[in-house]
Motif scaffolding. Structure first.
Motif, PDB file in Angstrom:
ATOM      1  N   ALA A 223       0.849 -13.528   9.504  1.00  0.00           N
ATOM      2  CA  ALA A 223       1.437 -12.768  10.602  1.00  0.00           C
ATOM      3  C   ALA A 223       2.472 -11.767  10.080  1.00  0.00           C
ATOM      4  O   ALA A 223       2.555 -10.633  10.561  1.00  0.00           O
ATOM      5  CB  ALA A 223       2.086 -13.713  11.617  1.00  0.00           C
TER       6      ALA A 223
ATOM      7  N   LEU B  98      -2.768 -10.865  17.265  1.00  0.00           N
ATOM      8  CA  LEU B  98      -1.924  -9.866  16.600  1.00  0.00           C
ATOM      9  C   LEU B  98      -2.768  -8.680  16.132  1.00  0.00           C
ATOM     10  O   LEU B  98      -2.374  -7.522  16.295  1.00  0.00           O
ATOM     11  CB  LEU B  98      -1.213 -10.485  15.389  1.00  0.00           C
ATOM     12  CG  LEU B  98      -0.064 -11.441  15.670  1.00  0.00           C
ATOM     13  CD1 LEU B  98       0.491 -11.980  14.353  1.00  0.00           C
ATOM     14  CD2 LEU B  98       1.043 -10.767  16.466  1.00  0.00           C
TER      15      LEU B  98
ATOM     16  N   PHE C 272       2.635  -4.309  20.243  1.00  0.00           N
ATOM     17  CA  PHE C 272       2.613  -5.212  19.091  1.00  0.00           C
ATOM     18  C   PHE C 272       3.931  -5.948  18.877  1.00  0.00           C
ATOM     19  O   PHE C 272       3.951  -7.167  18.678  1.00  0.00           O
ATOM     20  CB  PHE C 272       2.241  -4.469  17.796  1.00  0.00           C
ATOM     21  CG  PHE C 272       2.232  -5.384  16.610  1.00  0.00           C
ATOM     22  CD1 PHE C 272       1.119  -6.153  16.328  1.00  0.00           C
ATOM     23  CD2 PHE C 272       3.360  -5.528  15.802  1.00  0.00           C
ATOM     24  CE1 PHE C 272       1.120  -7.043  15.261  1.00  0.00           C
ATOM     25  CE2 PHE C 272       3.371  -6.410  14.731  1.00  0.00           C
ATOM     26  CZ  PHE C 272       2.243  -7.170  14.458  1.00  0.00           C
TER      27      PHE C 272
ATOM     28  N   TYR D  96       4.253  -9.949  18.742  1.00  0.00           N
ATOM     29  CA  TYR D  96       4.653 -10.607  17.489  1.00  0.00           C
ATOM     30  C   TYR D  96       5.921 -11.438  17.680  1.00  0.00           C
ATOM     31  O   TYR D  96       5.982 -12.606  17.264  1.00  0.00           O
ATOM     32  CB  TYR D  96       4.855  -9.569  16.395  1.00  0.00           C
ATOM     33  CG  TYR D  96       5.365 -10.145  15.089  1.00  0.00           C
ATOM     34  CD1 TYR D  96       4.570 -11.000  14.328  1.00  0.00           C
ATOM     35  CD2 TYR D  96       6.640  -9.835  14.628  1.00  0.00           C
ATOM     36  CE1 TYR D  96       5.034 -11.531  13.133  1.00  0.00           C
ATOM     37  CE2 TYR D  96       7.110 -10.360  13.436  1.00  0.00           C
ATOM     38  CZ  TYR D  96       6.307 -11.209  12.687  1.00  0.00           C
ATOM     39  OH  TYR D  96       6.775 -11.746  11.508  1.00  0.00           O
TER      40      TYR D  96
END
Length: 207
Positions: free
Chosen positions: A80, A137, A145, A149
């Motif tokens: 991530a 994601l 985004f 996130y």
């Protein structure tokens, strides 16, 4: 019994949402995740509920479960973080993603010899729940985004904190207990930083 019921219900909801995602992917085969933002948000929320419940149980009961979940947590954070460095829209999110990739790689490296000493086996890849988070994601619209996130990071670090604190207090293996206790303040620091990023106005990234 109540925890098991909650976990089962959350898992059922997650499977239902995953089915929705697969249907959307069939219509858009080039898309790594669904383009339905509402479905993605619901999946992430369900994942957070499942993770919180499982962390509260696994951190206190089983060394095998602790090792598996701690390792997968680190793998998810690294992946991530790498995505955030590429897709992040603010300088703060990009920097945080870079820190997550580095810090969780270090935590994973510290844990590895202790896992071997305890006679346990590390997982080799993400579970389906974290794969879904990574898919979301990758599929997130650029404008959304950072929010996606940081929301994931809030839930993931709350889950990791519960897991580590639980094992530090109640774990069976002395080496892993010490490592979990050592990780707690670092993970708490990460969670505190997530909260600051969520509260602060977004700063433009240097792309």
């Amino acid at each position: 019994m109540k925890r098991a019921f909650i976990l089962a219900a959350a898992a059922t909801a997650a499977l239902t949402l995953a089915a929705c995602q697969k249907t959307d992917q069939a219509a858009n085969p080039a898309d790594p995740g669904t383009t339905n933002d509402a479905v993605n948000t619901a999946q992430d929320a369900t994942s957070a509920a499942v993770g919180a419940t499982s962390a509260a149980t696994m951190g206190q009961v089983s060394t095998d479960a602790f090792v598996t979940n701690a390792a997968i947590s680190d793998m998810y954070e690294i992946q991530a973080g790498e995505i955030a460095q590429k897709k992040g829209q603010s300088a703060g999110v990009k920097a945080f993603g870079k820190m997550m990739a580095a810090d969780h790689a270090a935590l994973s490296a510290e844990m590895k010899p202790l896992v071997a000493a305890a006679g346990k086996t590390l997982p080799t890849g993400l579970d389906e729940r974290r794969k879904g988070l990574i898919d979301n994601l990758n599929a997130a619209n650029p404008a959304e985004f950072d929010q996606v996130y940081l929301s994931q990071q809030d839930a993931a670090h709350s889950e990791a904190l519960t897991l580590m604190q639980g094992y530090a207090d109640n774990g069976e293996d002395a080496g892993l207990k010490a490592a979990a206790a050592k990780a707690v303040p670092k993970i708490q620091g990460h969670l505190d930083q997530v909260k600051k990023l969520q509260a602060a106005p977004a700063a433009p990234a240097n792309k």
